[in-house]
Design an enzyme around this catalytic site. Structure first.
Site, PDB file in Angstrom:
ATOM      1  N   ASP A  15       1.027  -1.105   0.008  1.00 40.52           N
ATOM      2  CA  ASP A  15       0.057  -0.099  -0.022  1.00 40.52           C
ATOM      3  C   ASP A  15       0.802   1.358  -0.012  1.00 40.52           C
ATOM      4  OD1 ASP A  15      -2.292   1.572   0.441  1.00 40.52           O
ATOM      5  OD2 ASP A  15      -1.626   1.871   2.475  1.00 40.52           O
ATOM      6  N   ASP A  17      -0.142   5.046   0.951  1.00 44.00           N
ATOM      7  CA  ASP A  17      -0.540   5.915   2.132  1.00 44.00           C
ATOM      8  C   ASP A  17      -0.454   5.334   3.344  1.00 44.00           C
ATOM      9  OD1 ASP A  17      -0.979   8.345   0.442  1.00 44.00           O
ATOM     10  OD2 ASP A  17      -2.853   7.580  -0.266  1.00 44.00           O
ATOM     11  N   ASP A 177      -1.527  -1.002   5.700  1.00 43.06           N
ATOM     12  CA  ASP A 177      -1.765  -0.356   7.312  1.00 43.06           C
ATOM     13  C   ASP A 177      -3.114  -0.494   7.800  1.00 43.06           C
ATOM     14  OD1 ASP A 177      -2.509   1.495   5.281  1.00 43.06           O
ATOM     15  OD2 ASP A 177      -2.600   3.062   6.710  1.00 43.06           O
TER      16      ASP A 177
END
Length: 235
Positions: A15, A17, A177
């Site tokens: 991922d 961000d 995250d």
């Protein structure tokens, strides 16, 4: 052009961000420009976990909700376009890679892994940001929410990213995250590593990823344990 892997190891998909890069300040400052135009109270960057992580549309909705304002679909569509226009000019003002990212990519690349990015950020922004941060050439594919006709948590976003990177969708590891990343990997039948320092309104400890890491210097050993071929090569 992404560098070629030395061996046919599992593809490692990240991922963006909150995983590779700490983008919260630039994202929230862009959103706050829009909120100021609409006379809505700004969102402090400390609330990043509450608003960032599911793409720009969701972030706008969450931000305005924190300010006590609901949005019609037409208004959301307008704000989304304005957000993209403003953010494109300010996407790397305060954004930085998280500590240890470059070193982790070095180790994984040297071990023969293909590297890729699967993000709900739009593709042009994702590529531009990673170029600004000096790591775009490390990834065999950088796929955003508009790269395909589907986006995370649809597992085809992840498997399509792996295929575009030249990897095997059955042999990959997701690093993210948030619930979105974990749900996407689970739906694709792939192991998922969650970082604790990203943007999620639910702690990753409550989401049962395969492995949780606090720092990027832990990632190589985790990937080694999750990829049987690599484990055998370095045993």
């Amino acid at each position: 052009m992404a560098r070629q892997p030395l061996n046919d190891r599992a593809t490692v998909v990240f991922d963006l961000d909150g995983t590779l890069a700490d983008t919260a300040a630039d994202l929230i400052e862009t959103m706050n420009v829009l909120m100021a135009r609409e006379n809505v109270a700004p969102v402090p960057v400390e609330r990043a976990r509450d608003v960032v992580g599911a793409g720009a549309r969701a972030m706008i909705q969450r931000g305005f909700a924190l300010g006590g304002r609901s949005l019609s679909q037409d208004k959301l569509d307008q704000l989304f376009v304005d957000f993209l226009d403003h953010y494109a000019q300010h996407l790397a003002v305060k954004t930085r890679l998280f500590p240890g990212v470059v070193e982790a990519l070095d180790l994984l690349e040297a071990a023969g892994h293909r590297l890729a990015v699967c993000t709900n950020k739009v593709e042009t922004h994702s590529v531009a940001l990673l170029e600004a941060l000096g790591v775009a050439d490390r990834f065999a594919a950088i796929c955003g929410r508009d790269t395909f006709a589907y986006a995370k948590p649809d597992p085809r976003h992840l498997t399509g990213t792996i295929e575009k990177a030249g990897g095997d969708p059955a042999r990959a590891i997701m690093v993210g995250d948030s619930r979105t990343d974990i749900d996407t990997a689970r739906a694709a039948g792939l192991p998922v590593v969650a970082v604790t320092f990203g943007y999620t309104d639910t702690p990753v400890t409550a989401l049962a990823p395969d492995v949780i890491i606090d720092r990027f210097d832990e990632l190589y050993d985790v990937v080694r344990a999750l990829d049987p071929d690599l484990a055998a090569a370095v045993a």
